[in-house]
Write a protein that holds these residues in place. Structure first.
Motif, PDB file in Angstrom:
ATOM      1  N   THR A  90       8.540  10.814  -4.086  1.00 46.55           N
ATOM      2  CA  THR A  90       7.239  10.957  -3.431  1.00 46.55           C
ATOM      3  C   THR A  90       6.558   9.605  -3.240  1.00 46.55           C
ATOM      4  O   THR A  90       5.584   9.502  -2.507  1.00 46.55           O
ATOM      5  N   GLN A  91       7.060   8.567  -3.933  1.00 47.06           N
ATOM      6  CA  GLN A  91       6.465   7.237  -3.829  1.00 47.06           C
ATOM      7  C   GLN A  91       7.164   6.374  -2.781  1.00 47.06           C
ATOM      8  O   GLN A  91       6.753   5.248  -2.532  1.00 47.06           O
ATOM      9  N   VAL A  92       8.236   6.890  -2.195  1.00 48.52           N
ATOM     10  CA  VAL A  92       8.995   6.136  -1.194  1.00 48.52           C
ATOM     11  C   VAL A  92       8.885   6.842   0.143  1.00 48.52           C
ATOM     12  O   VAL A  92       9.316   7.982   0.300  1.00 48.52           O
ATOM     13  N   SER A  93       8.280   6.160   1.102  1.00 49.46           N
ATOM     14  CA  SER A  93       8.138   6.699   2.451  1.00 49.46           C
ATOM     15  C   SER A  93       8.506   5.604   3.438  1.00 49.46           C
ATOM     16  O   SER A  93       7.765   4.626   3.602  1.00 49.46           O
ATOM     17  N   LEU A  94       9.643   5.764   4.092  1.00 47.65           N
ATOM     18  CA  LEU A  94      10.080   4.743   5.040  1.00 47.65           C
ATOM     19  C   LEU A  94       9.198   4.716   6.282  1.00 47.65           C
ATOM     20  O   LEU A  94       9.199   3.720   7.013  1.00 47.65           O
ATOM     21  N   ASP A  95       8.450   5.775   6.531  1.00 54.37           N
ATOM     22  CA  ASP A  95       7.503   5.774   7.645  1.00 54.37           C
ATOM     23  C   ASP A  95       6.327   4.837   7.368  1.00 54.37           C
ATOM     24  O   ASP A  95       5.724   4.287   8.291  1.00 54.37           O
ATOM     25  N   SER A  96       6.009   4.652   6.083  1.00 55.43           N
ATOM     26  CA  SER A  96       4.886   3.795   5.700  1.00 55.43           C
ATOM     27  C   SER A  96       5.320   2.356   5.464  1.00 55.43           C
ATOM     28  O   SER A  96       4.675   1.412   5.910  1.00 55.43           O
ATOM     29  N   THR A  97       6.411   2.168   4.751  1.00 60.78           N
ATOM     30  CA  THR A  97       6.917   0.825   4.452  1.00 60.78           C
ATOM     31  C   THR A  97       8.347   0.916   3.963  1.00 60.78           C
ATOM     32  O   THR A  97       8.768   1.930   3.413  1.00 60.78           O
ATOM     33  N   SER A  98       9.089  -0.167   4.153  1.00 61.68           N
ATOM     34  CA  SER A  98      10.466  -0.229   3.639  1.00 61.68           C
ATOM     35  C   SER A  98      10.565  -1.121   2.409  1.00 61.68           C
ATOM     36  O   SER A  98      11.650  -1.271   1.847  1.00 61.68           O
TER      37      SER A  98
END
Length: 216
Positions: free
Chosen positions: A7-15
């Motif tokens: 839940t802390q990893v979102s490739l839409d927000s940042t890589s």
């Protein structure tokens, strides 16, 4: 309340992400234990060597790292497009540098699989592709390897790490650069080195290595 890593990893927000992992009960990852006199300094090279292997296999760029006495810092960039560009064969060969892989995939790589076997092998390989740009799998392959080696050397069993790892999203270029500077300067703040370039186990010492120093 803690949150699941996915839940802390979102490739839409940042890589880009800052990861920290600490040893349990203040155990020594590296350095010298002044109470027992035991020197664990050689373990720094374990971490550096393993990071080098994983950076070659995974579609995850190692932007910065620092290995401290009882924890380490990483700045990672997930390169999903790189993973998607790999052929199925290349992806399978990468994964099998770390894991043996099932017989069905080995037969498929040799061109010996029947149609039904090939479909199953391709299904397995598709799952591996997703794992090769998954930060959780990258950290698992790092931490499990280090824990096993340390426990074997210490002739003990049980947990070596305090928890899985802590993860912080870096949402823009400024945040990434600040975090990389923070990681590189960690040994200096801890009085482990007079300057970053004198510390063998930090990324600032390896400008010629495959350490990603840019964001784009």
């Amino acid at each position: 309340m803690t949150r699941a890593r996915y839940t802390q990893v979102s490739l839409d927000s940042t890589s880009c992400y800052h990861c920290i992992c600490r040893c349990v009960r203040r155990a020594f990852l590296c350095g010298k234990d002044h109470y027992s006199g035991q020197d664990y300094e050689h373990r720094r090279q374990w971490v550096v060597d393993r990071l080098s292997v994983l950076a070659e296999v995974f579609a995850i760029d190692l932007c910065a790292y620092a290995v401290m006495s009882n924890h380490y810092h990483l700045v990672l960039r997930i390169n999903q497009q790189k993973a998607l560009s790999w052929s199925d064969r290349e992806e399978a060969e990468r994964w099998m540098q770390l894991f043996s892989g099932p017989l069905i995939v080995k037969r498929w790589l040799k061109g010996e699989a029947e149609d039904a076997e090939s479909l199953k092998a391709e299904e397995i390989v598709f799952q591996w592709r997703e794992r090769l740009y998954d930060m959780g799998w990258f950290m698992k392959c790092l931490n499990e390897y280090l824990a096993r080696r340390a426990n074997e050397e210490d002739c003990c069993k049980g947990r070596f790490w305090e928890s899985r790892y802590k993860c912080q999203a870096l949402l823009d270029e400024k945040a990434v650069l600040q975090c990389m500077a923070y990681v590189d300067l960690n040994p200096v703040r801890a009085d482990m080195a007079g300057s970053p370039i004198t510390r063998l186990s930090s990324s600032v010492q390896k400008p010629s290595a495959k350490v990603m120093r840019t964001i784009s």
